[in-house]
Scaffold this motif. Structure first.
Motif, PDB file in Angstrom:
ATOM      1  N   ASP A  62       0.845  -1.191   0.000  1.00 44.06           N
ATOM      2  CA  ASP A  62       0.000   0.000   0.000  1.00 44.06           C
ATOM      3  C   ASP A  62       0.881   1.241   0.000  1.00 44.06           C
ATOM      4  OD1 ASP A  62      -2.251  -1.530   0.055  1.00 44.06           O
ATOM      5  OD2 ASP A  62      -2.608  -1.321   2.203  1.00 44.06           O
ATOM      6  N   GLY A  63       0.491   2.224  -0.780  1.00 44.37           N
ATOM      7  CA  GLY A  63       1.272   3.453  -0.854  1.00 44.37           C
ATOM      8  C   GLY A  63       2.354   3.415  -1.910  1.00 44.37           C
ATOM      9  N   CYS A  64       2.479   2.278  -2.590  1.00 43.29           N
ATOM     10  CA  CYS A  64       3.474   2.133  -3.657  1.00 43.29           C
ATOM     11  C   CYS A  64       2.748   1.699  -4.935  1.00 43.29           C
ATOM     12  CB  CYS A  64       4.529   1.099  -3.266  1.00 43.29           C
ATOM     13  SG  CYS A  64       5.973   1.069  -4.346  1.00 43.29           S
ATOM     14  N   ARG A  65       3.223   2.188  -6.087  1.00 45.91           N
ATOM     15  CA  ARG A  65       2.612   1.837  -7.364  1.00 45.91           C
ATOM     16  C   ARG A  65       3.642   1.170  -8.260  1.00 45.91           C
ATOM     17  NH1 ARG A  65       1.151   6.720 -10.054  1.00 45.91           N
ATOM     18  NH2 ARG A  65       2.528   7.799  -8.616  1.00 45.91           N
ATOM     19  N   LEU A  66       3.148   0.305  -9.104  1.00 42.40           N
ATOM     20  CA  LEU A  66       4.001  -0.457 -10.015  1.00 42.40           C
ATOM     21  C   LEU A  66       4.087   0.239 -11.367  1.00 42.40           C
ATOM     22  CD1 LEU A  66       5.520  -3.008 -11.015  1.00 42.40           C
ATOM     23  CD2 LEU A  66       3.271  -4.047 -11.426  1.00 42.40           C
ATOM     24  N   VAL A  67       5.324   0.514 -11.801  1.00 41.90           N
ATOM     25  CA  VAL A  67       5.588   0.951 -13.170  1.00 41.90           C
ATOM     26  C   VAL A  67       6.122  -0.275 -13.912  1.00 41.90           C
ATOM     27  CG1 VAL A  67       6.874   2.527 -14.662  1.00 41.90           C
ATOM     28  CG2 VAL A  67       6.185   3.272 -12.362  1.00 41.90           C
ATOM     29  N   ALA A  68       5.327  -0.789 -14.831  1.00 39.87           N
ATOM     30  CA  ALA A  68       5.751  -1.962 -15.607  1.00 39.87           C
ATOM     31  C   ALA A  68       6.681  -1.487 -16.724  1.00 39.87           C
ATOM     32  CB  ALA A  68       4.537  -2.683 -16.181  1.00 39.87           C
ATOM     33  N   VAL A  69       7.948  -1.864 -16.634  1.00 44.01           N
ATOM     34  CA  VAL A  69       8.953  -1.373 -17.587  1.00 44.01           C
ATOM     35  C   VAL A  69       8.907  -2.234 -18.842  1.00 44.01           C
ATOM     36  CG1 VAL A  69      11.397  -0.915 -17.969  1.00 44.01           C
ATOM     37  CG2 VAL A  69      10.372  -0.455 -15.730  1.00 44.01           C
ATOM     38  N   ARG A  74       8.739   8.936  -4.631  1.00 41.56           N
ATOM     39  CA  ARG A  74      10.085   8.399  -4.423  1.00 41.56           C
ATOM     40  C   ARG A  74      10.196   7.151  -5.298  1.00 41.56           C
ATOM     41  NH1 ARG A  74       7.840  10.173   0.321  1.00 41.56           N
ATOM     42  NH2 ARG A  74       6.901   8.147   0.736  1.00 41.56           N
ATOM     43  N   SER A  75      10.813   7.312  -6.466  1.00 37.66           N
ATOM     44  CA  SER A  75      10.876   6.223  -7.440  1.00 37.66           C
ATOM     45  C   SER A  75      12.202   5.482  -7.311  1.00 37.66           C
ATOM     46  CB  SER A  75      10.706   6.778  -8.864  1.00 37.66           C
ATOM     47  OG  SER A  75      10.822   5.732  -9.815  1.00 37.66           O
ATOM     48  N   TRP A  76      12.201   4.402  -6.534  1.00 40.33           N
ATOM     49  CA  TRP A  76      13.369   3.525  -6.487  1.00 40.33           C
ATOM     50  C   TRP A  76      12.912   2.097  -6.245  1.00 40.33           C
ATOM     51  CZ3 TRP A  76      13.857   8.217  -3.609  1.00 40.33           C
ATOM     52  CH2 TRP A  76      13.480   8.165  -2.264  1.00 40.33           C
ATOM     53  N   ILE A  96       8.138  12.377 -16.552  1.00 41.05           N
ATOM     54  CA  ILE A  96       9.535  12.188 -16.952  1.00 41.05           C
ATOM     55  C   ILE A  96      10.325  11.999 -15.662  1.00 41.05           C
ATOM     56  CG2 ILE A  96      11.556  13.232 -18.039  1.00 41.05           C
ATOM     57  CD1 ILE A  96       9.567  14.817 -19.824  1.00 41.05           C
ATOM     58  N   GLU A  97      10.866  10.796 -15.468  1.00 39.04           N
ATOM     59  CA  GLU A  97      11.491  10.454 -14.181  1.00 39.04           C
ATOM     60  C   GLU A  97      12.977  10.784 -14.119  1.00 39.04           C
ATOM     61  OE1 GLU A  97      10.702   6.858 -12.200  1.00 39.04           O
ATOM     62  OE2 GLU A  97       8.634   6.644 -12.902  1.00 39.04           O
ATOM     63  N   ARG A 124      10.596   3.294   1.798  1.00 36.01           N
ATOM     64  CA  ARG A 124       9.605   4.328   1.501  1.00 36.01           C
ATOM     65  C   ARG A 124       9.447   4.680   0.033  1.00 36.01           C
ATOM     66  NH1 ARG A 124      11.832   8.907   4.515  1.00 36.01           N
ATOM     67  NH2 ARG A 124      10.029  10.025   3.695  1.00 36.01           N
ATOM     68  N   SER A 125       9.756   3.739  -0.852  1.00 35.40           N
ATOM     69  CA  SER A 125       9.493   3.972  -2.271  1.00 35.40           C
ATOM     70  C   SER A 125       7.989   4.089  -2.522  1.00 35.40           C
ATOM     71  CB  SER A 125      10.066   2.816  -3.090  1.00 35.40           C
ATOM     72  OG  SER A 125       9.721   2.952  -4.447  1.00 35.40           O
ATOM     73  N   THR A 126       7.632   4.977  -3.453  1.00 33.41           N
ATOM     74  CA  THR A 126       6.229   5.091  -3.870  1.00 33.41           C
ATOM     75  C   THR A 126       6.021   4.609  -5.295  1.00 33.41           C
ATOM     76  OG1 THR A 126       6.497   7.360  -4.682  1.00 33.41           O
ATOM     77  CG2 THR A 126       5.866   7.091  -2.357  1.00 33.41           C
ATOM     78  N   LEU A 127       7.117   4.398  -6.022  1.00 31.81           N
ATOM     79  CA  LEU A 127       7.056   3.872  -7.390  1.00 31.81           C
ATOM     80  C   LEU A 127       8.162   2.831  -7.553  1.00 31.81           C
ATOM     81  CD1 LEU A 127       6.751   7.255  -9.357  1.00 31.81           C
ATOM     82  CD2 LEU A 127       4.954   5.522  -9.218  1.00 31.81           C
ATOM     83  N   VAL A 128       7.811   1.624  -7.979  1.00 32.29           N
ATOM     84  CA  VAL A 128       8.827   0.616  -8.286  1.00 32.29           C
ATOM     85  C   VAL A 128       8.764   0.316  -9.779  1.00 32.29           C
ATOM     86  CG1 VAL A 128       9.028  -0.410  -5.999  1.00 32.29           C
ATOM     87  CG2 VAL A 128       7.239  -1.223  -7.522  1.00 32.29           C
TER      88      VAL A 128
END
Length: 225
Positions: A19-26, A194-196, A88-89, A209-213
């Protein structure tokens, strides 16, 4: 419904995203058919790192996909993605920020960006050091930009099996995020990302504490082209 291997991978990964994190499918180097399989399961955020490849995919896939640009972006390529890019990250210079502002104005839209932070021990051409990041923000030019929104930080950990080192680097990034939030974005709710974390280290990233993986290989397998 019979799930493909990609869909099975996506379901397994999605179940571990907290919860609190979202998935970026690369999806870079993978065909539109593979993206469509993930889309059919409800995935909407995809990451690409080559403008030409992204342009072709964006034209042929559903328009409600949220595209994140996660590769090194040359200033002369910004104009091609500015009409539709969600985020744009990888902003690593004031020059790039200026061009995104310019193209955002041309397209009458505000473009979300992350500042790319260089934390890893490996030498890399891209990413701001903490000092360079502070300097960019202290100089304040970004405050006058009406078509760019700085939403947080992106970073990559060192490519190592040493989990303690990875945890230390992600924690350093999280602490730096807090510093910038306090100094420059205290009243700005949009500075929150926080994208890591990638396929090999996203579980540690989430604890930091990543919010985007940004996960590619664990979903799509090795590159297809």
């Amino acid at each position: 419904m019979e799930f493909t291997e990609i869909q099975q991978n996506l379901k397994a990964i999605a179940a571990t995203v907290t919860d609190g994190c979202r998935l970026v499918a690369v999806s870079k180097y993978h065909p539109t058919s593979a993206i469509q399989e993930c889309y059919n399961l409800g995935q909407r955020v995809f990451g690409e790192s080559h403008e030409q490849e992204l342009r072709l995919k964006q034209a042929s896939l559903p328009k409600d996909i949220q595209w994140h640009f996660i590769g090194h972006l040359q200033t002369n390529k910004v104009k091609y993605i500015a009409p539709y890019i969600t985020m744009i990250e990888t902003v690593d210079s004031i020059k790039l920020l200026r061009e995104i502002e310019r193209q955002g104005a041309k397209n009458n839209r505000c473009i979300n960006v992350l500042l790319e932070l260089h934390i890893a021990q490996e030498e890399t051409k891209y990413g701001l050091t903490k000092d360079a990041c502070r300097q960019l923000l202290e100089e304040g030019e970004w405050r006058e930009m009406e078509h760019v929104r700085i939403c947080g930080l992106m970073t990559m950990a060192s490519n190592t099996d040493n989990e303690e080192q990875i945890r230390q680097e992600f924690t350093e990034a999280a602490n730096f995020f807090d510093e910038l939030k306090e100094r420059f974005f205290k009243d700005d709710a949009s500075f929150s990302e926080r994208s890591w974390g990638m396929s090999g280290d996203y579980l540690i990233a989430q604890q930091c504490r990543s919010t985007l993986v940004r996960i590619g290989t664990a979903i799509f397998g090795e590159r297809q082209y």
